[in-house]
Design a protein around this motif. Structure first.
Motif, PDB file in Angstrom:
ATOM      1  N   LEU A 197       0.835  -1.206   0.000  1.00 57.51           N
ATOM      2  CA  LEU A 197       0.000   0.000   0.000  1.00 57.51           C
ATOM      3  C   LEU A 197       0.876   1.267   0.000  1.00 57.51           C
ATOM      4  O   LEU A 197       0.590   2.220  -0.732  1.00 57.51           O
ATOM      5  N   ILE A 198       1.936   1.235   0.802  1.00 57.68           N
ATOM      6  CA  ILE A 198       2.849   2.394   0.854  1.00 57.68           C
ATOM      7  C   ILE A 198       3.532   2.614  -0.498  1.00 57.68           C
ATOM      8  O   ILE A 198       3.807   3.744  -0.881  1.00 57.68           O
ATOM      9  N   ALA A 199       3.786   1.575  -1.254  1.00 56.83           N
ATOM     10  CA  ALA A 199       4.412   1.729  -2.576  1.00 56.83           C
ATOM     11  C   ALA A 199       3.425   2.248  -3.610  1.00 56.83           C
ATOM     12  O   ALA A 199       3.789   3.036  -4.492  1.00 56.83           O
ATOM     13  N   VAL A 200       2.158   1.805  -3.522  1.00 56.87           N
ATOM     14  CA  VAL A 200       1.185   2.134  -4.577  1.00 56.87           C
ATOM     15  C   VAL A 200       0.643   3.558  -4.441  1.00 56.87           C
ATOM     16  O   VAL A 200       0.596   4.316  -5.425  1.00 56.87           O
ATOM     17  N   VAL A 201       0.229   3.946  -3.234  1.00 56.13           N
ATOM     18  CA  VAL A 201      -0.450   5.245  -3.069  1.00 56.13           C
ATOM     19  C   VAL A 201       0.444   6.421  -3.473  1.00 56.13           C
ATOM     20  O   VAL A 201       0.010   7.280  -4.261  1.00 56.13           O
ATOM     21  N   PRO A 202       1.692   6.516  -2.998  1.00 53.50           N
ATOM     22  CA  PRO A 202       2.523   7.653  -3.445  1.00 53.50           C
ATOM     23  C   PRO A 202       2.820   7.641  -4.943  1.00 53.50           C
ATOM     24  O   PRO A 202       2.958   8.704  -5.555  1.00 53.50           O
ATOM     25  N   SER A 203       2.920   6.448  -5.538  1.00 62.72           N
ATOM     26  CA  SER A 203       3.188   6.423  -6.981  1.00 62.72           C
ATOM     27  C   SER A 203       1.990   6.953  -7.761  1.00 62.72           C
ATOM     28  O   SER A 203       2.159   7.657  -8.760  1.00 62.72           O
ATOM     29  N   VAL A 204       0.785   6.643  -7.300  1.00 60.78           N
ATOM     30  CA  VAL A 204      -0.408   7.194  -7.965  1.00 60.78           C
ATOM     31  C   VAL A 204      -0.443   8.709  -7.803  1.00 60.78           C
ATOM     32  O   VAL A 204      -0.711   9.447  -8.768  1.00 60.78           O
ATOM     33  N   ARG A 205      -0.163   9.173  -6.587  1.00 60.07           N
ATOM     34  CA  ARG A 205      -0.167  10.625  -6.354  1.00 60.07           C
ATOM     35  C   ARG A 205       0.908  11.323  -7.197  1.00 60.07           C
ATOM     36  O   ARG A 205       0.674  12.393  -7.750  1.00 60.07           O
ATOM     37  N   PHE A 206       2.081  10.717  -7.312  1.00 61.89           N
ATOM     38  CA  PHE A 206       3.132  11.314  -8.131  1.00 61.89           C
ATOM     39  C   PHE A 206       2.725  11.333  -9.602  1.00 61.89           C
ATOM     40  O   PHE A 206       2.998  12.304 -10.320  1.00 61.89           O
ATOM     41  N   PHE A 260       8.881   2.082 -11.201  1.00 56.55           N
ATOM     42  CA  PHE A 260       9.668   1.407 -10.176  1.00 56.55           C
ATOM     43  C   PHE A 260       8.812   1.129  -8.937  1.00 56.55           C
ATOM     44  O   PHE A 260       8.914   0.061  -8.321  1.00 56.55           O
ATOM     45  N   ALA A 261       7.969   2.083  -8.562  1.00 57.30           N
ATOM     46  CA  ALA A 261       7.083   1.875  -7.411  1.00 57.30           C
ATOM     47  C   ALA A 261       6.117   0.724  -7.669  1.00 57.30           C
ATOM     48  O   ALA A 261       5.832  -0.090  -6.774  1.00 57.30           O
ATOM     49  N   VAL A 262       5.617   0.635  -8.899  1.00 58.40           N
ATOM     50  CA  VAL A 262       4.705  -0.469  -9.232  1.00 58.40           C
ATOM     51  C   VAL A 262       5.451  -1.802  -9.178  1.00 58.40           C
ATOM     52  O   VAL A 262       4.903  -2.821  -8.701  1.00 58.40           O
ATOM     53  N   LEU A 263       6.707  -1.831  -9.640  1.00 57.11           N
ATOM     54  CA  LEU A 263       7.505  -3.062  -9.544  1.00 57.11           C
ATOM     55  C   LEU A 263       7.714  -3.474  -8.087  1.00 57.11           C
ATOM     56  O   LEU A 263       7.622  -4.669  -7.744  1.00 57.11           O
ATOM     57  N   VAL A 264       7.972  -2.501  -7.221  1.00 64.02           N
ATOM     58  CA  VAL A 264       8.119  -2.808  -5.796  1.00 64.02           C
ATOM     59  C   VAL A 264       6.805  -3.343  -5.244  1.00 64.02           C
ATOM     60  O   VAL A 264       6.777  -4.308  -4.460  1.00 64.02           O
ATOM     61  N   ALA A 265       5.685  -2.745  -5.655  1.00 67.25           N
ATOM     62  CA  ALA A 265       4.383  -3.226  -5.191  1.00 67.25           C
ATOM     63  C   ALA A 265       4.120  -4.646  -5.688  1.00 67.25           C
ATOM     64  O   ALA A 265       3.596  -5.492  -4.941  1.00 67.25           O
ATOM     65  N   LEU A 266       4.471  -4.947  -6.947  1.00 67.36           N
ATOM     66  CA  LEU A 266       4.300  -6.309  -7.460  1.00 67.36           C
ATOM     67  C   LEU A 266       5.167  -7.298  -6.693  1.00 67.36           C
ATOM     68  O   LEU A 266       4.728  -8.415  -6.372  1.00 67.36           O
TER      69      LEU A 266
END
Length: 197
Positions: free
Chosen positions: A144-153, A178-184
């Protein structure tokens, strides 16, 4: 000429007329001289006014150039400030991604610590133990921490591109990708923690 006046003598009437017309003529000449002097003064004043108007025009042009330079400098500063804001947003996203990875690692450590306790104390089943649930929860929180900031960015980058040019070598998709890869990675890790015995 009257008969009683000898040649060479002035006519007393003409002298009297001259004496009467003399002050009048000199007054008129004085007035005319005064008018000429006033005209010259007016001409000089008009020339001075023209020079002053030219000077004011040059000063106004100089002020206009200075104002244009200030406007250009303000636009440059505004663009540089916008670039700094964009790069700050990128750095903030990278900090959130590091935080997400750290939370996931802590989740793995908590889960493995529970497995360590099971192996050392000889307990049979580890299904539903607190360490499993806490570990999985921490990994899910990392996702969740990886996905939400990437969407906001991504939303910020879209708005930024409408009004500004992106900084050199700072594409809007690299950091969120990169954030999406970390989330995956976190999702795969979560599945592994929940399924693996």
């Amino acid at each position: 000429m009257p008969d009683d006046i000898e040649p060479g003598q002035d006519d007393p009437g003409s002298v009297e007329r001259e004496s009467q017309s003399g002050p009048e003529e000199s007054r008129q000449l004085g007035l005319m001289q005064r008018m000429v002097d006033l005209s010259v003064q007016r001409t000089e004043l008009a020339e001075q006014r023209t020079r002053m108007a030219e000077h004011r025009t040059r000063e106004a042009e100089r002020r206009t150039r200075l104002a244009e330079q200030r406007t250009e400098m303000a636009a440059d500063r505004s663009e540089m400030s916008a670039e700094r804001s964009y790069m700050n947003a990128e750095r903030t996203l990278s900090v959130w991604i590091r935080t997400a990875l750290a939370v996931m690692v802590v989740g793995i450590a908590v889960d493995r610590f529970g497995l360590f306790l099971v192996q050392n104390h000889g307990e049979r089943a580890r299904d539903g133990s607190a360490s499993d649930m806490v570990g999985a929860g921490l990994v899910a929180l990392g996702v969740l921490i990886a996905v939400v900031p990437s969407v906001r960015f991504g939303l910020y980058a879209r708005v930024y591109r409408r009004t500004h040019k992106l900084p050199h070598h700072h594409g809007p998709f690299m950091a969120p990708a990169f954030a999406v890869l970390v989330a995956l990675f976190g999702v795969v890790l979560l599945v592994f923690l929940l399924v693996a015995p």
